[in-house]
Design a protein around this motif. Structure first.
Motif, PDB file in Angstrom:
ATOM      1  N   GLU A 163       0.687  -1.308  -0.033  1.00 48.64           N
ATOM      2  CA  GLU A 163      -0.043   0.153  -0.084  1.00 48.64           C
ATOM      3  C   GLU A 163       1.002   1.132  -0.108  1.00 48.64           C
ATOM      4  O   GLU A 163       1.899   1.479   0.604  1.00 48.64           O
ATOM      5  CB  GLU A 163      -0.999   0.014   1.328  1.00 48.64           C
ATOM      6  CG  GLU A 163      -1.912   0.973   1.307  1.00 48.64           C
ATOM      7  CD  GLU A 163      -2.757   0.856   2.443  1.00 48.64           C
ATOM      8  OE1 GLU A 163      -3.037   2.080   3.172  1.00 48.64           O
ATOM      9  OE2 GLU A 163      -3.284  -0.183   2.916  1.00 48.64           O
ATOM     10  N   HIS A 164       0.402   2.344  -0.697  1.00 48.80           N
ATOM     11  CA  HIS A 164       1.085   3.301  -0.762  1.00 48.80           C
ATOM     12  C   HIS A 164       0.825   4.494   0.295  1.00 48.80           C
ATOM     13  O   HIS A 164      -0.277   4.577   0.444  1.00 48.80           O
ATOM     14  CB  HIS A 164       0.995   4.214  -2.116  1.00 48.80           C
ATOM     15  CG  HIS A 164       1.652   5.420  -2.354  1.00 48.80           C
ATOM     16  ND1 HIS A 164       2.947   5.592  -2.398  1.00 48.80           N
ATOM     17  CD2 HIS A 164       1.213   6.774  -2.334  1.00 48.80           C
ATOM     18  CE1 HIS A 164       3.108   6.722  -2.718  1.00 48.80           C
ATOM     19  NE2 HIS A 164       2.486   7.615  -2.440  1.00 48.80           N
ATOM     20  N   LYS A 165       1.914   4.891   0.894  1.00 55.26           N
ATOM     21  CA  LYS A 165       1.534   6.032   1.938  1.00 55.26           C
ATOM     22  C   LYS A 165       1.446   7.230   1.372  1.00 55.26           C
ATOM     23  O   LYS A 165       2.505   8.038   0.639  1.00 55.26           O
ATOM     24  CB  LYS A 165       2.519   5.825   2.836  1.00 55.26           C
ATOM     25  CG  LYS A 165       2.305   6.781   4.157  1.00 55.26           C
ATOM     26  CD  LYS A 165       3.352   6.544   5.286  1.00 55.26           C
ATOM     27  CE  LYS A 165       3.045   7.495   6.423  1.00 55.26           C
ATOM     28  NZ  LYS A 165       3.786   7.084   7.533  1.00 55.26           N
ATOM     29  N   TYR A 166       0.366   8.016   1.285  1.00 50.81           N
ATOM     30  CA  TYR A 166       0.075   9.585   0.489  1.00 50.81           C
ATOM     31  C   TYR A 166       0.718  10.558   1.368  1.00 50.81           C
ATOM     32  O   TYR A 166       0.713  10.566   2.861  1.00 50.81           O
ATOM     33  CB  TYR A 166      -1.227   9.611   0.246  1.00 50.81           C
ATOM     34  CG  TYR A 166      -1.852   8.459  -0.688  1.00 50.81           C
ATOM     35  CD1 TYR A 166      -1.596   8.702  -1.856  1.00 50.81           C
ATOM     36  CD2 TYR A 166      -2.430   7.461  -0.199  1.00 50.81           C
ATOM     37  CE1 TYR A 166      -2.086   7.812  -2.950  1.00 50.81           C
ATOM     38  CE2 TYR A 166      -3.055   6.610  -1.152  1.00 50.81           C
ATOM     39  CZ  TYR A 166      -2.888   6.903  -2.176  1.00 50.81           C
ATOM     40  OH  TYR A 166      -3.483   5.718  -3.268  1.00 50.81           O
ATOM     41  N   CYS A 167       1.308  11.424   0.923  1.00 55.39           N
ATOM     42  CA  CYS A 167       1.787  12.545   1.458  1.00 55.39           C
ATOM     43  C   CYS A 167       1.380  13.866   0.905  1.00 55.39           C
ATOM     44  O   CYS A 167       0.994  13.919  -0.229  1.00 55.39           O
ATOM     45  CB  CYS A 167       3.336  12.682   1.267  1.00 55.39           C
ATOM     46  SG  CYS A 167       4.147  11.154   1.800  1.00 55.39           S
ATOM     47  N   ILE A 168       1.246  15.073   1.743  1.00 56.82           N
ATOM     48  CA  ILE A 168       0.993  16.310   1.345  1.00 56.82           C
ATOM     49  C   ILE A 168       1.842  16.795   0.178  1.00 56.82           C
ATOM     50  O   ILE A 168       2.792  16.685   0.253  1.00 56.82           O
ATOM     51  CB  ILE A 168       0.882  17.223   2.572  1.00 56.82           C
ATOM     52  CG1 ILE A 168      -0.104  16.767   3.461  1.00 56.82           C
ATOM     53  CG2 ILE A 168       0.766  18.630   1.979  1.00 56.82           C
ATOM     54  CD1 ILE A 168      -0.054  17.769   4.887  1.00 56.82           C
ATOM     55  N   ALA A 198      -7.358  10.383   8.835  1.00 57.07           N
ATOM     56  CA  ALA A 198      -8.570   9.692   8.461  1.00 57.07           C
ATOM     57  C   ALA A 198      -9.542  10.222   7.359  1.00 57.07           C
ATOM     58  O   ALA A 198      -9.833   9.344   6.711  1.00 57.07           O
ATOM     59  CB  ALA A 198      -9.518   9.708  10.012  1.00 57.07           C
ATOM     60  N   ASP A 199      -9.379  11.530   7.161  1.00 59.64           N
ATOM     61  CA  ASP A 199      -9.831  12.164   5.867  1.00 59.64           C
ATOM     62  C   ASP A 199      -8.762  12.686   4.799  1.00 59.64           C
ATOM     63  O   ASP A 199      -7.885  13.271   5.474  1.00 59.64           O
ATOM     64  CB  ASP A 199     -10.918  13.236   6.334  1.00 59.64           C
ATOM     65  CG  ASP A 199     -12.052  12.800   7.178  1.00 59.64           C
ATOM     66  OD1 ASP A 199     -12.411  11.541   6.706  1.00 59.64           O
ATOM     67  OD2 ASP A 199     -12.516  13.455   8.108  1.00 59.64           O
ATOM     68  N   PHE A 200      -9.185  12.700   3.801  1.00 61.79           N
ATOM     69  CA  PHE A 200      -8.023  13.446   2.761  1.00 61.79           C
ATOM     70  C   PHE A 200      -8.884  14.742   2.396  1.00 61.79           C
ATOM     71  O   PHE A 200     -10.112  14.792   1.946  1.00 61.79           O
ATOM     72  CB  PHE A 200      -7.909  12.730   1.659  1.00 61.79           C
ATOM     73  CG  PHE A 200      -6.905  11.530   1.923  1.00 61.79           C
ATOM     74  CD1 PHE A 200      -5.534  11.655   1.474  1.00 61.79           C
ATOM     75  CD2 PHE A 200      -7.058  10.437   2.561  1.00 61.79           C
ATOM     76  CE1 PHE A 200      -4.603  10.649   1.645  1.00 61.79           C
ATOM     77  CE2 PHE A 200      -6.068   9.405   3.089  1.00 61.79           C
ATOM     78  CZ  PHE A 200      -4.880   9.668   2.517  1.00 61.79           C
ATOM     79  N   LYS A 201      -7.964  15.840   2.184  1.00 60.45           N
ATOM     80  CA  LYS A 201      -8.599  17.074   1.670  1.00 60.45           C
ATOM     81  C   LYS A 201      -7.728  17.036   0.256  1.00 60.45           C
ATOM     82  O   LYS A 201      -6.414  16.981   0.331  1.00 60.45           O
ATOM     83  CB  LYS A 201      -8.215  18.351   2.611  1.00 60.45           C
ATOM     84  CG  LYS A 201      -8.676  19.623   1.993  1.00 60.45           C
ATOM     85  CD  LYS A 201      -8.720  20.734   2.854  1.00 60.45           C
ATOM     86  CE  LYS A 201      -9.434  21.959   2.447  1.00 60.45           C
ATOM     87  NZ  LYS A 201      -9.483  22.941   3.626  1.00 60.45           N
ATOM     88  N   ILE A 202      -8.204  17.303  -0.827  1.00 57.94           N
ATOM     89  CA  ILE A 202      -7.683  17.331  -2.068  1.00 57.94           C
ATOM     90  C   ILE A 202      -8.230  18.692  -2.950  1.00 57.94           C
ATOM     91  O   ILE A 202      -9.157  19.138  -2.524  1.00 57.94           O
ATOM     92  CB  ILE A 202      -7.920  15.989  -2.970  1.00 57.94           C
ATOM     93  CG1 ILE A 202      -9.326  15.764  -2.940  1.00 57.94           C
ATOM     94  CG2 ILE A 202      -7.175  14.925  -2.254  1.00 57.94           C
ATOM     95  CD1 ILE A 202      -9.619  14.531  -3.952  1.00 57.94           C
ATOM     96  N   LYS A 203      -7.213  19.256  -3.616  1.00 59.15           N
ATOM     97  CA  LYS A 203      -7.437  20.308  -4.324  1.00 59.15           C
ATOM     98  C   LYS A 203      -7.490  20.020  -5.909  1.00 59.15           C
ATOM     99  O   LYS A 203      -6.442  19.483  -6.163  1.00 59.15           O
ATOM    100  CB  LYS A 203      -6.749  21.530  -4.036  1.00 59.15           C
ATOM    101  CG  LYS A 203      -6.810  22.809  -4.861  1.00 59.15           C
ATOM    102  CD  LYS A 203      -5.915  23.915  -4.344  1.00 59.15           C
ATOM    103  CE  LYS A 203      -4.595  23.666  -4.676  1.00 59.15           C
ATOM    104  NZ  LYS A 203      -3.523  24.788  -4.359  1.00 59.15           N
ATOM    105  N   LEU A 213     -12.644  13.892   1.851  1.00 56.01           N
ATOM    106  CA  LEU A 213     -13.100  12.698   1.388  1.00 56.01           C
ATOM    107  C   LEU A 213     -12.536  11.673   2.656  1.00 56.01           C
ATOM    108  O   LEU A 213     -11.369  11.751   3.047  1.00 56.01           O
ATOM    109  CB  LEU A 213     -12.399  12.031   0.115  1.00 56.01           C
ATOM    110  CG  LEU A 213     -12.729  12.647  -1.187  1.00 56.01           C
ATOM    111  CD1 LEU A 213     -11.862  12.271  -2.313  1.00 56.01           C
ATOM    112  CD2 LEU A 213     -14.390  12.246  -1.176  1.00 56.01           C
ATOM    113  N   PRO A 214     -13.462  10.791   3.120  1.00 62.75           N
ATOM    114  CA  PRO A 214     -12.703   9.584   3.786  1.00 62.75           C
ATOM    115  C   PRO A 214     -11.827   8.991   3.294  1.00 62.75           C
ATOM    116  O   PRO A 214     -11.924   8.859   2.028  1.00 62.75           O
ATOM    117  CB  PRO A 214     -14.219   8.898   4.337  1.00 62.75           C
ATOM    118  CG  PRO A 214     -15.306   9.213   3.346  1.00 62.75           C
ATOM    119  CD  PRO A 214     -14.790  10.659   2.658  1.00 62.75           C
ATOM    120  N   ARG A 215     -10.994   8.338   3.948  1.00 60.61           N
ATOM    121  CA  ARG A 215      -9.621   7.688   3.545  1.00 60.61           C
ATOM    122  C   ARG A 215     -10.207   6.527   2.634  1.00 60.61           C
ATOM    123  O   ARG A 215      -9.439   6.354   1.689  1.00 60.61           O
ATOM    124  CB  ARG A 215      -8.786   7.064   4.814  1.00 60.61           C
ATOM    125  CG  ARG A 215      -7.685   6.317   4.218  1.00 60.61           C
ATOM    126  CD  ARG A 215      -6.967   5.757   5.384  1.00 60.61           C
ATOM    127  NE  ARG A 215      -5.969   6.790   6.052  1.00 60.61           N
ATOM    128  CZ  ARG A 215      -4.607   7.398   5.230  1.00 60.61           C
ATOM    129  NH1 ARG A 215      -4.137   6.423   4.493  1.00 60.61           N
ATOM    130  NH2 ARG A 215      -3.886   8.284   6.055  1.00 60.61           N
TER     131      ARG A 215
END
Length: 66
Positions: free
Chosen positions: A2-7, A31-36, A46-48
């Motif tokens: 699994e990839h670990k996502y970063c800001i 726990a939630d992701f904020k994307i632009k 969005l929830p993870r």
């Protein structure tokens, strides 16, 4: 693995945003992701599990920026 996502990473989602762009920048991780959206700069939380299911591919990672 699994990839670990970063800001700051740029991802492509499976579905297109109404503005026409599929590319998003990750601005918050947890726990939630904020994307632009890179097309119109609209921001979404969005929830993870939903975020991880909707990612098609990673376009640019943090390591490539250095």
């Amino acid at each position: 693995m699994e990839h670990k996502y970063c800001i700051g990473e740029i991802v492509e989602l499976k579905k297109q945003h109404p503005c026409g762009s599929k590319q998003w920048e990750i601005t918050r991780v947890g726990a939630d992701f904020k994307i632009k959206c890179l097309g119109c700069e609209h921001q979404v939380m969005l929830p993870r599990p939903k975020f991880e299911k909707s990612v098609k591919k990673i376009i640019r990672t943090i390591e490539e920026n250095s």
